[in-house]
Design a protein around this motif. Sequence first.
Motif, PDB file in Angstrom:
ATOM      1  N   ALA A 341       0.827  -1.210   0.000  1.00  0.00           N
ATOM      2  CA  ALA A 341       0.000   0.000   0.000  1.00  0.00           C
ATOM      3  C   ALA A 341       0.861   1.259   0.000  1.00  0.00           C
ATOM      4  O   ALA A 341       0.585   2.224  -0.720  1.00  0.00           O
ATOM      5  CB  ALA A 341      -0.938  -0.010   1.205  1.00  0.00           C
ATOM      6  N   GLU A 342       1.920   1.263   0.809  1.00  0.00           N
ATOM      7  CA  GLU A 342       2.794   2.437   0.881  1.00  0.00           C
ATOM      8  C   GLU A 342       3.580   2.614  -0.417  1.00  0.00           C
ATOM      9  O   GLU A 342       3.722   3.723  -0.933  1.00  0.00           O
ATOM     10  CB  GLU A 342       3.752   2.319   2.061  1.00  0.00           C
ATOM     11  N   VAL A 343       4.093   1.513  -0.961  1.00  0.00           N
ATOM     12  CA  VAL A 343       4.838   1.593  -2.220  1.00  0.00           C
ATOM     13  C   VAL A 343       3.909   2.016  -3.358  1.00  0.00           C
ATOM     14  O   VAL A 343       4.287   2.816  -4.220  1.00  0.00           O
ATOM     15  CB  VAL A 343       5.508   0.245  -2.535  1.00  0.00           C
ATOM     16  N   GLY A 344       2.684   1.492  -3.363  1.00  0.00           N
ATOM     17  CA  GLY A 344       1.726   1.880  -4.387  1.00  0.00           C
ATOM     18  C   GLY A 344       1.439   3.371  -4.350  1.00  0.00           C
ATOM     19  O   GLY A 344       1.331   4.026  -5.402  1.00  0.00           O
ATOM     20  N   GLU A 345       1.315   3.938  -3.161  1.00  0.00           N
ATOM     21  CA  GLU A 345       1.084   5.372  -3.028  1.00  0.00           C
ATOM     22  C   GLU A 345       2.265   6.176  -3.578  1.00  0.00           C
ATOM     23  O   GLU A 345       2.070   7.227  -4.202  1.00  0.00           O
ATOM     24  CB  GLU A 345       0.836   5.730  -1.561  1.00  0.00           C
TER      25      GLU A 345
END
Length: 358
Positions: A341-345
């Motif tokens: 989720a953090e990398v996707g953001e």
Amino acid sequence: MKVCLVLPSAYGMRGEVRSTLNLASDLAERHEVEVVSVRRQKEKPFFPVSPAVRMRSLIDSRPGVRHVLPHGQVRTEVALWRMLRSLKSDVLITTRPNISVQAAKYAPKDLLKVAREWGRPAVPAPVLRFYPRLDAVVTATESAQEEWRLLLGQEMVVHAVPDALPGGPWPRSRMDNRIVAAGGRWVPVKAYDRLIRAFATVADKRPDWRLRLYGGGPEERRLRALVRELDLHNHVYFMGTTSDLTGEFAKASIVATTTRTETLGMTVLEALGCGVPVVGFEGAKGPAEYIVTGYNGVLVPEGEAELEMYAAALLALIDDDRRRRSLAAGALETAARHAAAEVGERWEHLIGELRDQR
């Protein structure tokens, strides 16, 4: 937003495949995502991928599939060229220099084109010529970012976005199993022979501990012969391949890596995600990007007496349960920064910046 990610094969057992499918699965929660596999050798991808991700292949190499066109590199290039010319997406992310060069040459001009890189190109001339047509180059680590900056000069801005771990929750090690684990392709660059030789010292001093090797590859016969030569058949186990390496790492109390020059560290990240400290070598780019001695693992100097020092590092963790658990806490903190989720953001933020720059 429509996002297309292109892999040489989405069906193999490689770290960049795992990372790309993790990213695709996260982005698919908010966008229309397609993964294009240039070649397809199996019925299903080795690693899990969200059903929301559309999977497409250009060359179907599965046994029994009838091939209309002749085999060979020309056929592959034609199939890739046709796909790129007709691509209807907003963002194209390519994952190998040869594919990125083709994207720079043939993908529609209004398409945002990003080259995702893990290593240096074997032949940099086409890269230097065509990469300026791309919108960005993105590396997984800061050291790779610097290498690409030196290669491309002032022609392009190089960004760094880390690899994505699978969506949580991740399995958590209880740190009470007397198991050292290692995973990945059994190829020379991984240097599993160094690990087996070092573990011979461990087995001699702590015979109740076991080494589990996960994966497969051309080095298997040589590694099995080494285990027989060192009489470690009761201490070293070849576990085969698994698509759930995190689940297997969660059964261990230490994860070991002895790679020589590997630039990608997905197995290291997966170990950290399970809360397992990692022992590696200082000179290996992959482990050194993520491991900090005393925080989430141990890095051993390469060179003279390196195997003795590596064995000593393993024994020190084996004998110190409190230290292992302290390093496990640091491992989980490190892994949290690589959550899908953090990398996707971060990818979404970068894509937004690149579109604004246009």
